[in-house]
Scaffold this motif. Structure first.
Motif, PDB file in Angstrom:
ATOM      1  N   ASP A 148       1.902  -4.210  13.788  1.00  0.00           N
ATOM      2  CA  ASP A 148       2.768  -3.689  12.934  1.00  0.00           C
ATOM      3  C   ASP A 148       2.894  -3.925  11.499  1.00  0.00           C
ATOM      4  O   ASP A 148       3.115  -3.052  10.566  1.00  0.00           O
ATOM      5  N   LYS A 196      -0.040  -2.147   9.693  1.00  0.00           N
ATOM      6  CA  LYS A 196       0.397  -0.828   9.460  1.00  0.00           C
ATOM      7  C   LYS A 196       1.418  -0.627   8.078  1.00  0.00           C
ATOM      8  O   LYS A 196       1.209   0.199   7.606  1.00  0.00           O
ATOM      9  N   ALA A 197       2.219  -1.389   8.188  1.00  0.00           N
ATOM     10  CA  ALA A 197       3.304  -1.471   6.966  1.00  0.00           C
ATOM     11  C   ALA A 197       2.569  -1.736   5.892  1.00  0.00           C
ATOM     12  O   ALA A 197       2.945  -0.964   4.735  1.00  0.00           O
ATOM     13  N   GLY A 242      -0.683  -1.075   5.173  1.00  0.00           N
ATOM     14  CA  GLY A 242      -1.475   0.044   4.913  1.00  0.00           C
ATOM     15  C   GLY A 242      -0.665   1.269   4.032  1.00  0.00           C
ATOM     16  O   GLY A 242      -0.911   1.882   3.242  1.00  0.00           O
ATOM     17  N   ASP A 243       0.693   1.354   4.887  1.00  0.00           N
ATOM     18  CA  ASP A 243       1.307   2.277   4.426  1.00  0.00           C
ATOM     19  C   ASP A 243       1.839   2.204   2.806  1.00  0.00           C
ATOM     20  O   ASP A 243       1.852   2.994   1.940  1.00  0.00           O
ATOM     21  N   ALA A 244       2.449   0.793   2.437  1.00  0.00           N
ATOM     22  CA  ALA A 244       2.598   0.381   1.165  1.00  0.00           C
ATOM     23  C   ALA A 244       1.522   0.630   0.313  1.00  0.00           C
ATOM     24  O   ALA A 244       1.687   1.199  -0.941  1.00  0.00           O
ATOM     25  N   HIS A 283      -0.965   2.817   0.598  1.00  0.00           N
ATOM     26  CA  HIS A 283      -1.033   4.155   0.523  1.00  0.00           C
ATOM     27  C   HIS A 283      -0.120   4.949  -0.653  1.00  0.00           C
ATOM     28  O   HIS A 283      -0.233   5.750  -1.395  1.00  0.00           O
ATOM     29  N   ARG A 284       1.281   4.386  -0.484  1.00  0.00           N
ATOM     30  CA  ARG A 284       2.349   4.837  -1.370  1.00  0.00           C
ATOM     31  C   ARG A 284       2.019   4.510  -2.780  1.00  0.00           C
ATOM     32  O   ARG A 284       2.042   5.223  -3.636  1.00  0.00           O
ATOM     33  N   THR A 285       1.524   3.263  -2.936  1.00  0.00           N
ATOM     34  CA  THR A 285       1.034   2.703  -4.209  1.00  0.00           C
ATOM     35  C   THR A 285      -0.010   3.632  -4.952  1.00  0.00           C
ATOM     36  O   THR A 285      -0.017   3.913  -6.274  1.00  0.00           O
ATOM     37  N   GLU A 317      -1.024   6.574  -4.227  1.00  0.00           N
ATOM     38  CA  GLU A 317      -0.343   8.052  -4.533  1.00  0.00           C
ATOM     39  C   GLU A 317       0.436   7.893  -5.710  1.00  0.00           C
ATOM     40  O   GLU A 317       0.536   8.849  -6.634  1.00  0.00           O
TER      41      GLU A 317
END
Length: 131
Positions: free
Chosen positions: A98, A101-102, A104-106, A108-110, A112
């Motif tokens: 978890d 994953k969090a 990785g999402d952070a 990815h948002r950075t 973008e």
């Protein structure tokens, strides 16, 4: 053998207690009323209840603790420790997944957000001249 000695001691103490309780001292306690310990053990309700509560106390003293636990869980201590370690490992593994994953999402948002700011600065060159 040790339990037998304890059982004999409890029986003797119970008989002494019963003889004192059934004697003339009962008149004094009737005038005063039973104290909290006697009420809790059920000794203030009469001679038959006194005998029953004394037998219950002896039974509680003699029976092994958690005697019904052995029947419900026939596993050994080692097996219980193995199960606990497995459960702990699975929990740690899911927590790590978890968190990854969090993270990785952070990231990815950075990325973008950085792409948008770079593309925005390329589309608007006058903003770069002011700096």
């Amino acid at each position: 053998m040790n339990k037998f000695k304890s059982f004999v001691k409890i029986c003797v103490l119970s008989l002494v207690f019963l003889s004192l309780n059934l004697s003339g001292a009962a008149d004094e306690t009737e005038a005063q009323g039973p104290n909290a310990a006697e009420r809790a053990m059920g000794l203030a309700l009469g001679p038959w209840n006194t005998i029953k509560s004394s037998i219950n106390l002896v039974w509680l003293f003699l029976k092994p603790p958690n005697s019904n636990m052995d029947r419900e869980t026939p596993t050994s201590t080692g097996a219980m420790m193995k199960d606990a370690a497995t459960k702990s490992f699975e929990t740690s593994k899911s927590t790590a997944e978890d968190v990854a994953k969090a993270a990785g999402d952070a990231v990815h948002r950075t990325v973008e957000k950085a792409k948008r700011s770079v593309s925005h600065s390329e589309q608007n060159p006058s903003a770069n001249e002011d700096l």
